[in-house]
Design an enzyme around this catalytic site. Sequence first.
Site, PDB file in Angstrom:
ATOM      1  N   GLN A  46      -9.913  -4.154  -3.612  1.00 39.40           N
ATOM      2  CA  GLN A  46     -11.212  -3.723  -3.112  1.00 39.40           C
ATOM      3  C   GLN A  46     -12.300  -3.952  -4.163  1.00 39.40           C
ATOM      4  O   GLN A  46     -13.384  -4.458  -3.859  1.00 39.40           O
ATOM      5  CB  GLN A  46     -11.158  -2.233  -2.735  1.00 39.40           C
ATOM      6  CG  GLN A  46     -12.492  -1.668  -2.285  1.00 39.40           C
ATOM      7  CD  GLN A  46     -12.944  -2.229  -0.957  1.00 39.40           C
ATOM      8  OE1 GLN A  46     -12.239  -2.140   0.033  1.00 39.40           O
ATOM      9  NE2 GLN A  46     -14.135  -2.820  -0.907  1.00 39.40           N
TER      10      GLN A  46
ATOM     11  N   CYS B 123     -16.323   1.289   0.236  1.00 37.05           N
ATOM     12  CA  CYS B 123     -15.167   0.463   0.617  1.00 37.05           C
ATOM     13  C   CYS B 123     -14.823   0.581   2.089  1.00 37.05           C
ATOM     14  O   CYS B 123     -14.173  -0.297   2.643  1.00 37.05           O
ATOM     15  CB  CYS B 123     -13.963   0.814  -0.256  1.00 37.05           C
ATOM     16  SG  CYS B 123     -13.323   2.485   0.007  1.00 37.05           S
TER      17      CYS B 123
ATOM     18  N   HIS C 129      -7.316   0.755  -6.629  1.00 40.05           N
ATOM     19  CA  HIS C 129      -7.570  -0.114  -5.464  1.00 40.05           C
ATOM     20  C   HIS C 129      -8.252  -1.394  -5.973  1.00 40.05           C
ATOM     21  O   HIS C 129      -9.408  -1.683  -5.653  1.00 40.05           O
ATOM     22  CB  HIS C 129      -8.440   0.633  -4.444  1.00 40.05           C
ATOM     23  CG  HIS C 129      -8.409   0.042  -3.058  1.00 40.05           C
ATOM     24  ND1 HIS C 129      -7.638  -1.052  -2.715  1.00 40.05           N
ATOM     25  CD2 HIS C 129      -9.072   0.401  -1.911  1.00 40.05           C
ATOM     26  CE1 HIS C 129      -7.825  -1.325  -1.432  1.00 40.05           C
ATOM     27  NE2 HIS C 129      -8.689  -0.468  -0.934  1.00 40.05           N
TER      28      HIS C 129
ATOM     29  N   ARG D 138       0.882  -1.181   0.000  1.00 42.39           N
ATOM     30  CA  ARG D 138       0.000   0.000   0.000  1.00 42.39           C
ATOM     31  C   ARG D 138       0.909   1.217   0.000  1.00 42.39           C
ATOM     32  O   ARG D 138       1.671   1.443   0.942  1.00 42.39           O
ATOM     33  CB  ARG D 138      -0.912   0.002   1.234  1.00 42.39           C
ATOM     34  CG  ARG D 138      -1.655   1.321   1.403  1.00 42.39           C
ATOM     35  CD  ARG D 138      -2.774   1.258   2.403  1.00 42.39           C
ATOM     36  NE  ARG D 138      -3.912   0.536   1.864  1.00 42.39           N
ATOM     37  CZ  ARG D 138      -5.147   0.579   2.379  1.00 42.39           C
ATOM     38  NH1 ARG D 138      -5.401   1.297   3.450  1.00 42.39           N
ATOM     39  NH2 ARG D 138      -6.128  -0.096   1.818  1.00 42.39           N
TER      40      ARG D 138
ATOM     41  N   ARG E 125     -13.489  -8.862   1.076  1.00 41.94           N
ATOM     42  CA  ARG E 125     -12.054  -8.583   0.859  1.00 41.94           C
ATOM     43  C   ARG E 125     -11.266  -9.867   1.101  1.00 41.94           C
ATOM     44  O   ARG E 125     -10.363 -10.217   0.341  1.00 41.94           O
ATOM     45  CB  ARG E 125     -11.559  -7.488   1.826  1.00 41.94           C
ATOM     46  CG  ARG E 125     -12.104  -6.092   1.573  1.00 41.94           C
ATOM     47  CD  ARG E 125     -11.624  -5.513   0.259  1.00 41.94           C
ATOM     48  NE  ARG E 125     -10.182  -5.441   0.159  1.00 41.94           N
ATOM     49  CZ  ARG E 125      -9.437  -4.438   0.645  1.00 41.94           C
ATOM     50  NH1 ARG E 125     -10.002  -3.419   1.237  1.00 41.94           N
ATOM     51  NH2 ARG E 125      -8.111  -4.435   0.492  1.00 41.94           N
TER      52      ARG E 125
ATOM     53  N   ASP F 150     -17.348   6.983  -2.081  1.00 41.90           N
ATOM     54  CA  ASP F 150     -16.097   6.829  -1.336  1.00 41.90           C
ATOM     55  C   ASP F 150     -15.863   8.149  -0.599  1.00 41.90           C
ATOM     56  O   ASP F 150     -16.536   9.160  -0.889  1.00 41.90           O
ATOM     57  CB  ASP F 150     -14.937   6.521  -2.313  1.00 41.90           C
ATOM     58  CG  ASP F 150     -13.625   6.204  -1.601  1.00 41.90           C
ATOM     59  OD1 ASP F 150     -13.651   5.906  -0.385  1.00 41.90           O
ATOM     60  OD2 ASP F 150     -12.566   6.269  -2.260  1.00 41.90           O
TER      61      ASP F 150
HETATM   62  N1  NVA Z   1     -10.078   6.613  -1.544  1.00 38.97           N
HETATM   63  C1  NVA Z   1      -9.770   6.157  -0.214  1.00 38.97           C
HETATM   64  C2  NVA Z   1      -9.928   4.685  -0.110  1.00 38.97           C
HETATM   65  C3  NVA Z   1      -9.647   4.133   1.282  1.00 38.97           C
HETATM   66  C4  NVA Z   1      -9.750   2.652   1.342  1.00 38.97           C
HETATM   67  C5  NVA Z   1      -8.359   6.578   0.152  1.00 38.97           C
HETATM   68  O1  NVA Z   1      -7.458   6.426  -0.688  1.00 38.97           O
HETATM   69  O2  NVA Z   1      -8.143   7.047   1.266  1.00 38.97           O
HETATM   70  N1   CP Z   2     -11.268  -0.357   2.178  1.00 39.80           N
HETATM   71  C1   CP Z   2     -10.003  -0.408   2.622  1.00 39.80           C
HETATM   72  O1   CP Z   2      -9.054  -0.599   1.872  1.00 39.80           O
HETATM   73  O2   CP Z   2      -9.895  -0.286   3.959  1.00 39.80           O
HETATM   74  P1   CP Z   2      -8.550  -0.081   4.794  1.00 39.80           P
HETATM   75  O3   CP Z   2      -8.008   1.275   4.452  1.00 39.80           O
HETATM   76  O4   CP Z   2      -8.989  -0.191   6.234  1.00 39.80           O
HETATM   77  O5   CP Z   2      -7.581  -1.157   4.411  1.00 39.80           O
END
Ligand code: NVA
Ligand code: CP
Length: 324
Positions: free
Chosen positions: A149, A282, A146, A119, A310, A242
């Site tokens: 997800q 998500c 992502h 990540r 997931r 989101d």
């Molecule tokens: N768009 C959000 C998704 C979190 C899972 C972010 O990148 O923070």
């Molecule tokens: N939806 C998602 O990726 O959640 P986290 O940021 O908790 O991993």
Amino acid sequence: MQSVLKWEANKETYQISQSHFLTLGSYSKEDIHFLLEDAIKLKKNQKEGVPHPYLQGKVLAMLFEKSSTRTRVSFEVGMLQLGGHAIFLSSNDIQLGRGESPADTAKVLSRYVDGLMIRTFDHQTLEEFALHSNVPIINGLTDSHHPAQVLADLLTIKEHKGKLKGLKLCYLGDANNNMSHSLIEGAVKVGMDIAIACPTGFEPDSCILTAMKKEAFLTGSSIQVGQCPIEMVKDADVVVTDVWTSMGQEAETEKRVNLLAPYQVNEELCKHAKDDFIFLHCLPAHRGEEVTAEIIDGPHSVVFDEAENRLHAQKAILKALLSN
Ligand code: NVA
Ligand code: CP
């Protein structure tokens, strides 16, 4: 590196077209359908207590440059359920955080582990890891994609609607983020129509749109981008939103909340979707911003099934890439 997956369950052999899992756009529609079918089997095995140790003795390193609840726990539990092991690495605790290059980090970790889930911020960092790694690299979220997800989202939609092709999915809010891009790629690959409602300046990346519009022509799906939330959500089977401020954008929060307010998913807006629409997010969510509590905690919401999926979707990815 060529990854060959031998799917023994029904004596079929299936070869995933990619050795890494970076975006859904780079996967074929057959790959995606295969992963979804395998996720359904793995989920059934897990629920019925049938052992499925496809990754006995395998180790996944999980490298995080951002916070996570779902991704961290579901990948780690997934590895355990498949008979393997996972190691959590925070970029602050390893030399990457002190300037060691992604290339050297990838080369070193490839000597120890069988796969690496990452990540990070810039998608290019992930690509650099993939370029220099001898083991599969799995995207656990970048600023622009992502895919793990969205594979779970497709699984959730398939379970609740019984199909994917021909459904209409509407995504509202910040359409220039990781979820929007992976949803566009995922929806197009499986033949769903996707309508995106966002204000000027929050449109999806134009390269992704151009590539996916070409692909939509082949899969029989369509992509619409518009500014009117009511028009876009009309007759949607699936409504998705989101957060308005993704990780790393915190300095822009006030501006984003003001500009994206008309795109909130609430009961009034959802009257324009189909009566039996499902709502996906998500998570984490901000009730009262991108979605109201009535919707996310209401009868149309499937967000906790989505979060559970997931685990099952990622087990299919891990099995496909790490089990040979
Ligand atoms: N768009 C959000 C998704 C979190 C899972 C972010 O990148 O923070
Ligand atoms: N939806 C998602 O990726 O959640 P986290 O940021 O908790 O991993």
